[in-house]
Design a protein around this motif. Sequence first.
Motif, PDB file in Angstrom:
ATOM      1  N   LEU A  47       0.838  -1.200   0.000  1.00 50.21           N
ATOM      2  CA  LEU A  47       0.000   0.000   0.000  1.00 50.21           C
ATOM      3  C   LEU A  47       0.879   1.259   0.000  1.00 50.21           C
ATOM      4  CD1 LEU A  47      -2.936   0.840  -0.017  1.00 50.21           C
ATOM      5  CD2 LEU A  47      -2.956   0.701   2.470  1.00 50.21           C
ATOM      6  N   ILE A  57       2.145   1.895  -3.425  1.00 51.25           N
ATOM      7  CA  ILE A  57       1.104   2.446  -4.309  1.00 51.25           C
ATOM      8  C   ILE A  57       0.863   3.916  -3.964  1.00 51.25           C
ATOM      9  CG2 ILE A  57      -1.341   2.298  -4.955  1.00 51.25           C
ATOM     10  CD1 ILE A  57      -1.153  -0.764  -4.479  1.00 51.25           C
ATOM     11  N   ARG A 117      -5.207 -10.458  -1.546  1.00 47.80           N
ATOM     12  CA  ARG A 117      -6.656 -10.661  -1.499  1.00 47.80           C
ATOM     13  C   ARG A 117      -7.318  -9.477  -0.775  1.00 47.80           C
ATOM     14  NH1 ARG A 117      -6.936 -15.859   0.921  1.00 47.80           N
ATOM     15  NH2 ARG A 117      -7.369 -14.804   2.875  1.00 47.80           N
ATOM     16  N   ASP A 135      -9.977  -6.832  -2.110  1.00 42.38           N
ATOM     17  CA  ASP A 135     -11.260  -6.597  -1.417  1.00 42.38           C
ATOM     18  C   ASP A 135     -11.447  -5.115  -1.096  1.00 42.38           C
ATOM     19  OD1 ASP A 135     -11.838  -9.263  -1.505  1.00 42.38           O
ATOM     20  OD2 ASP A 135     -11.394  -9.666   0.600  1.00 42.38           O
ATOM     21  N   ILE A 147      -8.201  -1.631  -3.960  1.00 41.18           N
ATOM     22  CA  ILE A 147      -6.938  -0.938  -4.273  1.00 41.18           C
ATOM     23  C   ILE A 147      -6.310  -1.536  -5.541  1.00 41.18           C
ATOM     24  CG2 ILE A 147      -4.650  -0.320  -3.383  1.00 41.18           C
ATOM     25  CD1 ILE A 147      -6.917   0.721  -1.611  1.00 41.18           C
ATOM     26  N   ASN A 189      -8.880   4.010 -10.671  1.00 40.59           N
ATOM     27  CA  ASN A 189      -9.638   4.760  -9.668  1.00 40.59           C
ATOM     28  C   ASN A 189      -9.990   3.795  -8.560  1.00 40.59           C
ATOM     29  OD1 ASN A 189      -9.785   7.167 -11.147  1.00 40.59           O
ATOM     30  ND2 ASN A 189     -11.454   6.307 -12.356  1.00 40.59           N
ATOM     31  N   PRO A 190      -9.304   3.892  -7.443  1.00 44.31           N
ATOM     32  CA  PRO A 190      -9.626   2.949  -6.372  1.00 44.31           C
ATOM     33  C   PRO A 190     -11.106   3.030  -6.011  1.00 44.31           C
ATOM     34  CG  PRO A 190      -8.326   4.803  -5.563  1.00 44.31           C
ATOM     35  CD  PRO A 190      -8.305   4.882  -7.047  1.00 44.31           C
ATOM     36  N   VAL A 191     -11.722   1.883  -5.800  1.00 40.15           N
ATOM     37  CA  VAL A 191     -13.114   1.850  -5.360  1.00 40.15           C
ATOM     38  C   VAL A 191     -13.115   2.228  -3.886  1.00 40.15           C
ATOM     39  CG1 VAL A 191     -15.126   0.384  -5.001  1.00 40.15           C
ATOM     40  CG2 VAL A 191     -13.676   0.023  -6.997  1.00 40.15           C
ATOM     41  N   ARG A 192     -13.871   3.228  -3.537  1.00 40.04           N
ATOM     42  CA  ARG A 192     -13.928   3.634  -2.141  1.00 40.04           C
ATOM     43  C   ARG A 192     -15.285   3.241  -1.593  1.00 40.04           C
ATOM     44  NH1 ARG A 192      -9.687   7.133  -0.970  1.00 40.04           N
ATOM     45  NH2 ARG A 192     -10.316   6.636   1.133  1.00 40.04           N
ATOM     46  N   HIS A 193     -15.265   2.427  -0.568  1.00 37.10           N
ATOM     47  CA  HIS A 193     -16.521   2.024   0.045  1.00 37.10           C
ATOM     48  C   HIS A 193     -16.749   2.796   1.322  1.00 37.10           C
ATOM     49  CE1 HIS A 193     -17.491  -1.293  -2.567  1.00 37.10           C
ATOM     50  NE2 HIS A 193     -16.261  -1.733  -2.476  1.00 37.10           N
ATOM     51  N   TYR A 206     -14.488   8.059   5.117  1.00 30.07           N
ATOM     52  CA  TYR A 206     -14.027   6.932   4.300  1.00 30.07           C
ATOM     53  C   TYR A 206     -12.601   7.133   3.845  1.00 30.07           C
ATOM     54  CZ  TYR A 206     -15.110   9.654   0.079  1.00 30.07           C
ATOM     55  OH  TYR A 206     -15.157  10.598  -0.883  1.00 30.07           O
ATOM     56  N   MET A 237     -20.810   1.615  -0.060  1.00 32.85           N
ATOM     57  CA  MET A 237     -21.215   2.470  -1.151  1.00 32.85           C
ATOM     58  C   MET A 237     -20.000   2.936  -1.906  1.00 32.85           C
ATOM     59  SD  MET A 237     -23.308   6.009  -1.026  1.00 32.85           S
ATOM     60  CE  MET A 237     -21.954   6.643  -0.087  1.00 32.85           C
ATOM     61  N   ASN A 238     -20.074   2.789  -3.188  1.00 36.34           N
ATOM     62  CA  ASN A 238     -19.021   3.217  -4.071  1.00 36.34           C
ATOM     63  C   ASN A 238     -19.090   4.740  -4.225  1.00 36.34           C
ATOM     64  OD1 ASN A 238     -17.094   3.046  -5.982  1.00 36.34           O
ATOM     65  ND2 ASN A 238     -18.098   1.366  -7.066  1.00 36.34           N
ATOM     66  N   VAL A 283      -8.380  12.888  -8.429  1.00 37.40           N
ATOM     67  CA  VAL A 283      -8.273  11.446  -8.196  1.00 37.40           C
ATOM     68  C   VAL A 283      -6.975  10.904  -8.799  1.00 37.40           C
ATOM     69  CG1 VAL A 283      -9.274   9.207  -8.817  1.00 37.40           C
ATOM     70  CG2 VAL A 283     -10.733  10.990  -7.880  1.00 37.40           C
ATOM     71  N   ALA A 338     -11.398  11.087   3.655  1.00 35.45           N
ATOM     72  CA  ALA A 338     -12.463  12.022   3.313  1.00 35.45           C
ATOM     73  C   ALA A 338     -13.611  11.914   4.299  1.00 35.45           C
ATOM     74  CB  ALA A 338     -12.969  11.764   1.905  1.00 35.45           C
TER      75      ALA A 338
END
Lengths: 229, 229
Positions: free
Chosen positions: A13, A16, A49, A53, A56, A70-74, A229, B77-78, B165, B173
């Motif tokens: 990480l 990255i 893994r 998940d 990243i 574009n990292p998925v941000r949950h 987040y 949530m994305n 981004v 955030a």
Amino acid sequence: MSISYREVKADILRQITQGDLAPGSAMPNEVDLAVSYGCARATVNRAMRELADDGIIERRRKAGTRVRQNPVRHVRMNIPIVGQEIKELGAKYRYALVQCKAEPAPNWLRARMALKDEDRALHLTCMHYADGAPYQHEDRWINLSALPEAEQHDFSEVGPNEWLVSTVPFTDAQISFHAVAASGIVADYLDCKEGDALFQTERTTWLEGQTITFVQLTYRRGHRVTMQY
Amino acid sequence: MSISYREVKADILRQITQGDLAPGSAMPNEVDLAVSYGCARATVNRAMRELADDGIIERRRKAGTRVRQNPVRHVRMNIPIVGQEIKELGAKYRYALVQCKAEPAPNWLRARMALKDEDRALHLTCMHYADGAPYQHEDRWINLSALPEAEQHDFSEVGPNEWLVSTVPFTDAQISFHAVAASGIVADYLDCKEGDALFQTERTTWLEGQTITFVQLTYRRGHRVTMQY
């Protein structure tokens, strides 16, 4: 002692984040990483893994593993019960049942809840107060074909949300957030002006494919839902 | 072949869902579960760990592991980029830069972004259209002390969100959802009436403790954010 998967994950990480592994670039393969970290391949695999998940990196069957563009941000958001929500604000919670009656479901609700012709619904209107001031207006329908025991239940002391959570604790749900102009009735309950912009959530809950309940929760003026987040 | 941790997890979840393991009750210990499933203790441990991560059971040092009274429900949530969001609706996306100028930050923004006296900010106003109709109004401030390169950047073709981004991909955030009454200016851009109830999100983004950007995104009338959980 050997390096842990958490340390491997943190190190990847960091690479990255600092740009040593650029967005879109291919990740080194797990065998090579295991050699360079001096650890088992399973350790690298677990780190990879979790990074996948977390959104990243992405693993594609043919293209291999890459750093996401574009990292998925949950957002992980807790669904609170309103009484708990008010207590967490440090305020005193009060609940009032305004109305509770079994009635034929209106057409818009039939469509929304996928009710059959013979289904009856229990219509509840409740108010939730924080330190005596209106906090949330609840307009709820419960499908009596799915939960017939709701008709005999007394909702005067404890709200339907708490009862539902303890009665049908595991459900699928869809939630939506949006803005509404306060109707005259809701404005009256929430002590604001008709037409004021209010935050509203709608939630539909299913159990094994059958709709249990549909609720509109309208909040006092200025309400915000905030997440990190 | 032995039972997998996924099968163990699914079986325990089924027992909780069906009420065989009631909310608040103690979970059997891992050694006993491993014997009854005929699997390794590590398999049971992994299943239990995931159930705890999912908020279904809770592990307490002294009280042992119990089924949660109110399961914690997380919404995942994305966070989309508006252009992707519009394309996913099957609509054509168009972006327009309305204004971009470096200016002293107003006081409310200084407080909000924790800016220092000498910090300057780049103020951007942008519009995002879906099939030619107004979709989102973006009002953004970028901290030029944190990102001086923003001042020279040309935002006329690609919006600041996409640029940010790719420039600072990993950030912390805070996001908030609420309702606002449309101001005259925003109503004009979004083709609605002044005072209309609109859904708005605000997002503040930090990198290593320094505020990067603050944005207000105001959506066209009737916009909803919907999630499954």
